[in-house]
Structure formats: structure tokens, C-alpha cells
Design a protein around this motif. Structure first.
Motif, PDB file in Angstrom:
ATOM      1  N   HIS A   1      19.618  35.993 -19.251  1.00  8.43           N
ATOM      2  CA  HIS A   1      18.522  36.214 -18.307  1.00  8.43           C
ATOM      3  C   HIS A   1      18.776  37.409 -17.387  1.00  8.43           C
ATOM      4  CE1 HIS A   1      16.917  32.366 -19.655  1.00  8.43           C
ATOM      5  NE2 HIS A   1      18.093  31.822 -19.409  1.00  8.43           N
ATOM      6  N   GLN A   2      19.210  38.514 -18.010  1.00 13.44           N
ATOM      7  CA  GLN A   2      19.391  39.771 -17.311  1.00 13.44           C
ATOM      8  C   GLN A   2      18.415  40.795 -17.893  1.00 13.44           C
ATOM      9  OE1 GLN A   2      21.505  40.364 -14.653  1.00 13.44           O
ATOM     10  NE2 GLN A   2      21.892  38.157 -14.712  1.00 13.44           N
ATOM     11  N   PRO A   3      18.125  41.880 -17.165  1.00 21.55           N
ATOM     12  CA  PRO A   3      17.210  42.898 -17.708  1.00 21.55           C
ATOM     13  C   PRO A   3      17.650  43.363 -19.086  1.00 21.55           C
ATOM     14  CG  PRO A   3      17.677  43.340 -15.394  1.00 21.55           C
ATOM     15  CD  PRO A   3      18.584  42.207 -15.796  1.00 21.55           C
ATOM     16  N   ILE A   4      16.779  43.196 -20.065  1.00 21.32           N
ATOM     17  CA  ILE A   4      17.143  43.455 -21.461  1.00 21.32           C
ATOM     18  C   ILE A   4      17.491  44.922 -21.692  1.00 21.32           C
ATOM     19  CG2 ILE A   4      16.275  43.439 -23.829  1.00 21.32           C
ATOM     20  CD1 ILE A   4      14.656  40.974 -23.129  1.00 21.32           C
ATOM     21  N   PHE A   5      16.637  45.827 -21.204  1.00 23.69           N
ATOM     22  CA  PHE A   5      16.867  47.254 -21.445  1.00 23.69           C
ATOM     23  C   PHE A   5      18.154  47.713 -20.760  1.00 23.69           C
ATOM     24  CE2 PHE A   5      16.302  51.764 -20.415  1.00 23.69           C
ATOM     25  CZ  PHE A   5      16.028  52.275 -21.679  1.00 23.69           C
ATOM     26  N   LYS A   6      18.351  47.283 -19.539  1.00 21.64           N
ATOM     27  CA  LYS A   6      19.547  47.677 -18.787  1.00 21.64           C
ATOM     28  C   LYS A   6      20.811  47.174 -19.468  1.00 21.64           C
ATOM     29  CE  LYS A   6      21.645  47.353 -14.187  1.00 21.64           C
ATOM     30  NZ  LYS A   6      21.493  46.818 -12.807  1.00 21.64           N
ATOM     31  N   SER A   7      20.765  45.938 -19.949  1.00 24.92           N
ATOM     32  CA  SER A   7      21.923  45.366 -20.631  1.00 24.92           C
ATOM     33  C   SER A   7      22.206  46.111 -21.934  1.00 24.92           C
ATOM     34  CB  SER A   7      21.681  43.881 -20.922  1.00 24.92           C
ATOM     35  OG  SER A   7      22.789  43.302 -21.565  1.00 24.92           O
ATOM     36  N   GLY A   8      21.140  46.487 -22.652  1.00 30.58           N
ATOM     37  CA  GLY A   8      21.303  47.241 -23.887  1.00 30.58           C
ATOM     38  C   GLY A   8      21.920  48.609 -23.654  1.00 30.58           C
ATOM     39  N   ILE A   9      21.437  49.303 -22.635  1.00 27.83           N
ATOM     40  CA  ILE A   9      21.968  50.629 -22.298  1.00 27.83           C
ATOM     41  C   ILE A   9      23.429  50.533 -21.863  1.00 27.83           C
ATOM     42  CG2 ILE A   9      21.828  52.525 -20.646  1.00 27.83           C
ATOM     43  CD1 ILE A   9      19.736  52.679 -22.818  1.00 27.83           C
ATOM     44  N   LYS A  10      23.752  49.515 -21.095  1.00 24.12           N
ATOM     45  CA  LYS A  10      25.126  49.337 -20.615  1.00 24.12           C
ATOM     46  C   LYS A  10      26.089  49.169 -21.788  1.00 24.12           C
ATOM     47  CE  LYS A  10      27.934  46.548 -17.477  1.00 24.12           C
ATOM     48  NZ  LYS A  10      27.935  45.381 -16.539  1.00 24.12           N
ATOM     49  N   THR A  11      25.722  48.323 -22.751  1.00 25.97           N
ATOM     50  CA  THR A  11      26.573  48.110 -23.920  1.00 25.97           C
ATOM     51  C   THR A  11      26.641  49.375 -24.772  1.00 25.97           C
ATOM     52  OG1 THR A  11      25.960  45.767 -23.950  1.00 25.97           O
ATOM     53  CG2 THR A  11      26.954  46.651 -25.948  1.00 25.97           C
ATOM     54  N   LEU A  12      25.516  50.083 -24.882  1.00 26.41           N
ATOM     55  CA  LEU A  12      25.480  51.341 -25.636  1.00 26.41           C
ATOM     56  C   LEU A  12      26.434  52.368 -25.033  1.00 26.41           C
ATOM     57  CD1 LEU A  12      24.349  53.369 -27.663  1.00 26.41           C
ATOM     58  CD2 LEU A  12      22.399  53.708 -26.129  1.00 26.41           C
ATOM     59  N   LEU A  13      26.426  52.480 -23.718  1.00 27.98           N
ATOM     60  CA  LEU A  13      27.309  53.446 -23.054  1.00 27.98           C
ATOM     61  C   LEU A  13      28.775  53.067 -23.213  1.00 27.98           C
ATOM     62  CD1 LEU A  13      25.323  54.108 -19.746  1.00 27.98           C
ATOM     63  CD2 LEU A  13      25.532  55.603 -21.738  1.00 27.98           C
ATOM     64  N   THR A  14      29.048  51.759 -23.158  1.00 26.92           N
ATOM     65  CA  THR A  14      30.430  51.304 -23.329  1.00 26.92           C
ATOM     66  C   THR A  14      30.946  51.631 -24.727  1.00 26.92           C
ATOM     67  OG1 THR A  14      30.080  49.493 -21.759  1.00 26.92           O
ATOM     68  CG2 THR A  14      31.962  49.303 -23.251  1.00 26.92           C
ATOM     69  N   GLY A  15      30.157  51.269 -25.747  1.00 29.78           N
ATOM     70  CA  GLY A  15      30.558  51.550 -27.127  1.00 29.78           C
ATOM     71  C   GLY A  15      30.603  53.036 -27.408  1.00 29.78           C
ATOM     72  N   GLY A  16      29.631  53.784 -26.874  1.00 34.66           N
ATOM     73  CA  GLY A  16      29.608  55.222 -27.087  1.00 34.66           C
ATOM     74  C   GLY A  16      30.806  55.919 -26.463  1.00 34.66           C
ATOM     75  N   SER A  17      31.237  55.425 -25.317  1.00 33.33           N
ATOM     76  CA  SER A  17      32.409  56.005 -24.648  1.00 33.33           C
ATOM     77  C   SER A  17      33.664  55.809 -25.492  1.00 33.33           C
ATOM     78  CB  SER A  17      32.601  55.375 -23.269  1.00 33.33           C
ATOM     79  OG  SER A  17      31.492  55.627 -22.437  1.00 33.33           O
ATOM     80  N   ALA A  18      33.804  54.617 -26.055  1.00 28.59           N
ATOM     81  CA  ALA A  18      34.969  54.338 -26.907  1.00 28.59           C
ATOM     82  C   ALA A  18      34.967  55.230 -28.136  1.00 28.59           C
ATOM     83  CB  ALA A  18      34.968  52.865 -27.318  1.00 28.59           C
ATOM     84  N   ALA A  19      33.806  55.410 -28.751  1.00 28.64           N
ATOM     85  CA  ALA A  19      33.710  56.253 -29.938  1.00 28.64           C
ATOM     86  C   ALA A  19      33.982  57.719 -29.598  1.00 28.64           C
ATOM     87  CB  ALA A  19      32.321  56.112 -30.563  1.00 28.64           C
ATOM     88  N   SER A  20      33.497  58.163 -28.439  1.00 27.21           N
ATOM     89  CA  SER A  20      33.727  59.546 -28.013  1.00 27.21           C
ATOM     90  C   SER A  20      35.213  59.816 -27.810  1.00 27.21           C
ATOM     91  CB  SER A  20      32.964  59.830 -26.714  1.00 27.21           C
ATOM     92  OG  SER A  20      31.572  59.673 -26.916  1.00 27.21           O
ATOM     93  N   LEU A  21      35.896  58.855 -27.215  1.00 28.23           N
ATOM     94  CA  LEU A  21      37.343  59.002 -27.025  1.00 28.23           C
ATOM     95  C   LEU A  21      38.066  59.088 -28.371  1.00 28.23           C
ATOM     96  CD1 LEU A  21      37.973  56.501 -24.080  1.00 28.23           C
ATOM     97  CD2 LEU A  21      38.138  58.994 -24.000  1.00 28.23           C
ATOM     98  N   ALA A  22      37.608  58.264 -29.342  1.00 26.74           N
ATOM     99  CA  ALA A  22      38.223  58.286 -30.673  1.00 26.74           C
ATOM    100  C   ALA A  22      37.992  59.637 -31.358  1.00 26.74           C
ATOM    101  CB  ALA A  22      37.659  57.157 -31.528  1.00 26.74           C
ATOM    102  N   PHE A  23      36.768  60.153 -31.263  1.00 23.87           N
ATOM    103  CA  PHE A  23      36.450  61.445 -31.867  1.00 23.87           C
ATOM    104  C   PHE A  23      37.294  62.547 -31.237  1.00 23.87           C
ATOM    105  CE2 PHE A  23      34.169  65.457 -31.980  1.00 23.87           C
ATOM    106  CZ  PHE A  23      33.774  65.544 -33.307  1.00 23.87           C
TER     107      PHE A  23
END
Length: 253
Positions: free
Chosen positions: A217-239
Motif C-alpha cells: 500500500h505504497q505509491p506504485i510508481f514511486k516504488s517502481g522507480i525506487k527499485t529501478l534506480l537501485t537495480g540500475g545502480s548495481a548494474a552500472s557499477l558492474a559495467f
């Protein structure tokens, strides 16, 4: 509550039968958090491998081999770790349950006093407090469960270690496979494969975050963006790591 805020759905959810059904849905059946954790970690793991491989200049074949090897190994390791963690919780609870049962048998008055003080701190006193103590201590199972919950903060039922491990592994493998799919399209060059892999990984991160947001029961879009940024940051570090190491090793050689 203001009558304007009351809805048919809200009233229905508070009818006796609805309340009883909701209370029966204990955490034993709830493996959602394990699936979310497995899905996010699976996508991060495999996409990080893809990112590092592309950053280092490896071929799609190498990325696929490394990706699937890590997918299975890390998924299994994570599932086993989750199983052990939940099993340890259950074993700890059983140990405390036996300890409390022994204390009730050996020093019942002392254990009654613990119940008395627990509920006194909740605001009960006098005859009402004594009635509560008498009711709880009249049933050993209720007495023990009360002590586990109030003294140690342990819930009455925990989720099954096997279910938690299985949910983690399945979500890890299913979601983690998605970023590897474009690497099988041999008609694309490695850069286009990486682009499509990035888009699929981003979709997975956003989708998992959105589902998590809906569930808690949290804002869906905000939660999606937050997870996207977290995963994207990890992938960027790997690259970046793959790119830097590849160039360093080439210059050193």
C-alpha cells in the motif's frame, strides 16, 4: 470514523466472517517478501554479469555462460540461506517454548507475575487485570504463546522454511533469466543485445517495485522507480568495473 469515509468494501472487510478469514491468513502462507527479494536479486545478479561482460568487451556467449552459471549457483545459495534463516527462527522459537513450559512447571507464580506486569504496563489494573491473568494462565498453551509474543516479540506462526526457500529460488531464476534472453538473438550485435537486455532488466525492476508498492500500500510508481534506480545502480557499477578492469589489464599487458 467519518461516515463519508466509510465504503461498502471497508464495511464488508470488518464483518465477523471477513475478520476471521483475514486472521487465519498468517505469515505462514506469506512468501511474498521472499519472492520479491529473490526476483530483485536474480535480476541484479544476471544483469550485472551481462553489464560486466559487455563492459569488459566479452562476447554474448561468454555473458550467457557466466550469467546462467551465476543464476543457478547464486539462486541455490540464496534459497539455502533463506531456508537456514527461517529454520533457525523456528528452532529458536521452539527452544524458548520449551524453556517457558519448564518455567511454568517449576515456578508458576513467578511466571504469573510476569503476565501480570506485562498487562499492567498495557494499562490494566485491579480485578480486570487479575481476570486477564487468570484467563491466560488457565491454559498452558495460551500462557506459553502469550509469553513468547509479549516477552520475546515472537509471532505465533512463522512461514515454512521450505516455502520461503522455494519462492526465493523460483523468483530468482525466473526474473534473472529475462535479461539473458536478448543474448540468444544472434542477428543482433552485442551492443544491441545489451540495449535490449537493459530495457528488459529495467522493466523487471520497475514491475517488481510496482507490485511491491501495491502489496504494501505504497505509491506504485514511486516504488517502481525506487527499485529501478537501485537495480540500475548495481548494474552500472558492474559495467564500470568490467570496463575499468579490462582497460587496466590491457594497458598492463
Amino acid at each position: 470514523m467519518n461516515d463519508k469515509k466509510r465504503t461498502p468494501e471497508l464495511e464488508h472487510s470488518h464483518k465477523p466472517e471477513a475478520v476471521a478469514q483475514r486472521l487465519q491468513n498468517t505469515s505462514a502462507d506469506n512468501v511474498f517478501s521472499d519472492a520479491v527479494l529473490g526476483g530483485i536479486d536474480g535480476c541484479v545478479t544476471t544483469f550485472a554479469i551481462v553489464s560486466a561482460a559487455v563492459g569488459a568487451g566479452f562476447s554474448a556467449t561468454v555473458a550467457i555462460i557466466l550469467g546462467f552459471a551465476n543464476l543457478i549457483a547464486d539462486g541455490f545459495s540464496m534459497a539455502v540461506s533463506n531456508y537456514e534463516a527461517h529454520q533457525a527462527k523456528q528452532q529458536y522459537r521452539e527452544h524458548l517454548k520449551k524453556t517457558e513450559a519448564q518455567h511454568i512447571k517449576l515456578i508458576p507464580e513467578g511466571e504469573k507475575e510476569e503476565v501480570r506486569q506485562i498487562y499492567a504496563q498495557k494499562g490494566f489494573s485491579g480485578n480486570q487485570l487479575e481476570e486477564i491473568v487468570a484467563t491466560i494462565t488457565a491454559d498452558d498453551n495460551l500462557w506459553i504463546e502469550t509469553m513468547l509474543r509479549e516477552e520475546y516479540g515472537l509471532q505465533a506462526v512463522d512461514k515454512s522454511p521450505r516455502q520461503a526457500a522455494l519462492a526465493t529460488f523460483i523468483a530468482f531464476v525466473m526474473v534473472g533469466t529475462i535479461p539473458l534472453i536478448p543474448l540468444f538473438i544472434t542477428s543482433l550485435n552485442i551492443h544491441m543485445q545489451f540495449l535490449y537486455s537493459s530495457l528488459l532488466a529495467a522493466m523487471m525492476f520497475f514491475m517488481i517495485g510496482s507490485v511491491k508498492g501495491f502489496y504494501v500500500h505504497q505509491p506504485i510508481f514511486k516504488s517502481g522507480i525506487k527499485t529501478l534506480l537501485t537495480g540500475g545502480s548495481a548494474a552500472s557499477l558492474a559495467f564500470l568495473t568490467g570496463y575499468v578492469l579490462q582497460n587496466y589489464l590491457l594497458s598492463a599487458g
